[in-house]
Design an enzyme around this catalytic site. Structure first.
Site, PDB file in Angstrom:
ATOM      1  N   TYR A 248      -2.056  -0.419  10.265  1.00  0.00           N
ATOM      2  CA  TYR A 248      -2.138  -0.969   8.635  1.00  0.00           C
ATOM      3  C   TYR A 248      -0.659  -0.382   8.202  1.00  0.00           C
ATOM      4  CZ  TYR A 248      -3.796  -0.972   3.947  1.00  0.00           C
ATOM      5  OH  TYR A 248      -3.756  -1.198   2.644  1.00  0.00           O
TER       6      TYR A 248
ATOM      7  N   SER B  33       0.929  -1.240  -0.087  1.00  0.00           N
ATOM      8  CA  SER B  33       0.133   0.085  -0.107  1.00  0.00           C
ATOM      9  C   SER B  33       0.941   1.329  -0.049  1.00  0.00           C
ATOM     10  CB  SER B  33      -0.908  -0.046   1.227  1.00  0.00           C
ATOM     11  OG  SER B  33      -1.491   1.513   1.278  1.00  0.00           O
TER      12      SER B  33
HETATM   13  P1  NAD Z   1     -11.447  -5.876  -0.363  1.00  0.00           P
HETATM   14  O1  NAD Z   1     -11.784  -5.703   0.678  1.00  0.00           O
HETATM   15  O2  NAD Z   1     -12.277  -5.691  -1.848  1.00  0.00           O
HETATM   16  O3  NAD Z   1     -10.870  -7.247  -0.599  1.00  0.00           O
HETATM   17  C1  NAD Z   1     -10.020  -7.788   0.057  1.00  0.00           C
HETATM   18  C2  NAD Z   1      -9.911  -9.200  -0.079  1.00  0.00           C
HETATM   19  O4  NAD Z   1      -9.292  -9.850   1.070  1.00  0.00           O
HETATM   20  C3  NAD Z   1     -11.234  -9.852  -0.072  1.00  0.00           C
HETATM   21  O5  NAD Z   1     -11.260 -10.996  -0.951  1.00  0.00           O
HETATM   22  C4  NAD Z   1     -11.293 -10.596   1.410  1.00  0.00           C
HETATM   23  O6  NAD Z   1     -12.390 -11.636   1.348  1.00  0.00           O
HETATM   24  C5  NAD Z   1      -9.954 -11.055   1.597  1.00  0.00           C
HETATM   25  N1  NAD Z   1      -9.623 -11.081   3.038  1.00  0.00           N
HETATM   26  C6  NAD Z   1      -9.940 -10.233   4.035  1.00  0.00           C
HETATM   27  N2  NAD Z   1      -9.830 -10.752   5.259  1.00  0.00           N
HETATM   28  C7  NAD Z   1      -9.524 -12.152   5.107  1.00  0.00           C
HETATM   29  C8  NAD Z   1      -9.068 -13.255   5.792  1.00  0.00           C
HETATM   30  N3  NAD Z   1      -8.997 -12.981   6.925  1.00  0.00           N
HETATM   31  N4  NAD Z   1      -8.950 -14.473   5.326  1.00  0.00           N
HETATM   32  C9  NAD Z   1      -8.899 -14.453   3.861  1.00  0.00           C
HETATM   33  N5  NAD Z   1      -9.255 -13.370   2.912  1.00  0.00           N
HETATM   34  C10 NAD Z   1      -9.678 -12.320   3.620  1.00  0.00           C
HETATM   35  O7  NAD Z   1     -10.241  -5.023  -0.542  1.00  0.00           O
HETATM   36  P2  NAD Z   1      -9.157  -4.405  -1.627  1.00  0.00           P
HETATM   37  O8  NAD Z   1      -9.155  -2.841  -1.926  1.00  0.00           O
HETATM   38  O9  NAD Z   1      -9.422  -5.229  -3.082  1.00  0.00           O
HETATM   39  O10 NAD Z   1      -7.768  -4.845  -1.096  1.00  0.00           O
HETATM   40  C11 NAD Z   1      -6.822  -5.860  -1.445  1.00  0.00           C
HETATM   41  C12 NAD Z   1      -5.670  -5.738  -1.139  1.00  0.00           C
HETATM   42  O11 NAD Z   1      -5.262  -4.286  -1.366  1.00  0.00           O
HETATM   43  C13 NAD Z   1      -5.656  -5.430   0.355  1.00  0.00           C
HETATM   44  O12 NAD Z   1      -4.284  -6.121   0.987  1.00  0.00           O
HETATM   45  C14 NAD Z   1      -5.289  -3.975   0.732  1.00  0.00           C
HETATM   46  O13 NAD Z   1      -4.747  -3.672   1.941  1.00  0.00           O
HETATM   47  C15 NAD Z   1      -4.629  -3.336  -0.583  1.00  0.00           C
HETATM   48  N6  NAD Z   1      -4.713  -2.003  -0.618  1.00  0.00           N
HETATM   49  C16 NAD Z   1      -6.098  -1.555  -1.133  1.00  0.00           C
HETATM   50  C17 NAD Z   1      -6.323   0.013  -1.459  1.00  0.00           C
HETATM   51  C18 NAD Z   1      -7.460   0.573  -1.599  1.00  0.00           C
HETATM   52  O14 NAD Z   1      -7.561   1.799  -1.649  1.00  0.00           O
HETATM   53  N7  NAD Z   1      -8.498  -0.277  -2.021  1.00  0.00           N
HETATM   54  C19 NAD Z   1      -5.212   0.480  -1.099  1.00  0.00           C
HETATM   55  C20 NAD Z   1      -3.745   0.236  -1.107  1.00  0.00           C
HETATM   56  C21 NAD Z   1      -3.711  -1.386  -0.571  1.00  0.00           C
END
Ligand code: NAD
Length: 262
Positions: free
Chosen positions: A152, A139
């Site tokens: 985080y 991130s």
């Molecule tokens: P999201 O919440 O849509 O997806 C997260 C995914 O992780 C989901 O499929 C969820 O089921 C899975 N997950 C969460 N907890 C879990 C657990 N205990 N066991 C198994 N699976 C689990 O979010 P996203 O935005 O698609 O995030 C994906 C990645 O990107 C994450 O690591 C997040 O930190 C990172 N990220 C997102 C953003 C953003 O702005 N959306 C920015 C920086 C980093």
């Protein structure tokens, strides 16, 4: 160049958001994708639109031992693994003074511990296949010093540090390890805030050089790059994919200040 025909790619957190988009991207360039996440119905919905015999393995990565257990189940279903996208993660937006130990443990268990144990447990399979590519989803919180996100940010800093360390350990085995640091990506993580906080969308856009939020496919395109031979000489890198948020000045308009040339 991007052809992953005959390769097996595991995507964690594949049920939605960046993970879903990554699964689609890897499938579209020929990989058989192993979809893992917590909710079977969501994984089935994603799998329905994939072409290369996707495999679904539900798992909760918060539990101790979950990464190793998941690797065993994956290797029972497929002959080996070439690509691992460690995408599953949870946010944790909370002032440091309010954080509990249980919350700190939870975010580190999912974002850090399982990512590492799953990678370790799949590495031998990659080595046996002559190498592979591990892509960790980090991130901009790792590079930017965001407010009210210390736990985080700590997990994502750990992800980037582990990315470099594993690249060193497994480089001789042909395993490349890189991370992607997304900026503001309009997924479920942001849905409630985007829908309920007036002006949030525009205010955040103002901080981004490209003047728009990202979408899952903005990250998935880079996942495909790291998964493929297009990045065959890249390892231990963190690529910030944020439209110019963390390291580009988006607010100071050049027109505001007079030219200065001496
Ligand atoms: P999201 O919440 O849509 O997806 C997260 C995914 O992780 C989901 O499929 C969820 O089921 C899975 N997950 C969460 N907890 C879990 C657990 N205990 N066991 C198994 N699976 C689990 O979010 P996203 O935005 O698609 O995030 C994906 C990645 O990107 C994450 O690591 C997040 O930190 C990172 N990220 C997102 C953003 C953003 O702005 N959306 C920015 C920086 C980093």
């Amino acid at each position: 160049m991007n052809d992953l025909q005959g390769k097996v790619a595991v995507v964690t957190g594949a049920s939605r958001g960046i993970g879903e988009a990554s699964a689609r991207a890897l499938d579209s360039i020929g990989a058989q994708v192993v979809l893992t996440g917590r909710t079977v119905e969501d994984l089935e919905r994603v799998a329905e639109e994939l072409s290369n015999s996707p495999v679904i393995i539900p798992a909760d990565l918060a539990q101790a031992g979950a990464g190793t257990e998941l690797a065993d189940r994956i290797l029972n279903e497929v002959e080996g693994v070439d690509v691992l996208v460690n995408n599953a993660g949870i946010p944790m937006r909370r002032l440091p003074e309010k954080l509990t130990e249980a919350e700190i443990d939870l975010v580190f268990a999912i974002n850090v511990r399982s990512l590492l144990t799953l990678s370790i447990a799949l590495a031998d399979s990659m080595k046996a296949r002559g190498g592979g590519s591990i892509i960790n989803v980090s991130s901009v919180a790792s590079v930017r010093g965001p407010g009210a996100r210390v736990a985080y940010a700590g997990t994502k800093g750990a992800v980037d540090a582990m990315t470099r360390a594993l690249a060193s350990d497994w480089g001789p085995d042909g395993i490349r390890v890189n991370s992607i640091a997304p900026g503001l990506i309009a997924t479920a993580i942001w849905e409630e805030s985007r829908n309920t906080i007036p002006g949030l969308i525009e205010e955040m856009e103002g901080q981004i050089a490209l003047k728009r939020w990202g979408f899952g496919d903005d990250i998935a395109d880079v996942v495909a790059f790291f998964a493929s031979d297009a990045s065959k000489y890249v390892t231990g890198e963190t690529l910030v994919v944020d439209g110019g948020l963390a390291r580009v000045s988006a607010s100071a308009s050049p027109q505001v200040l007079p030219e200065l040339i001496e």
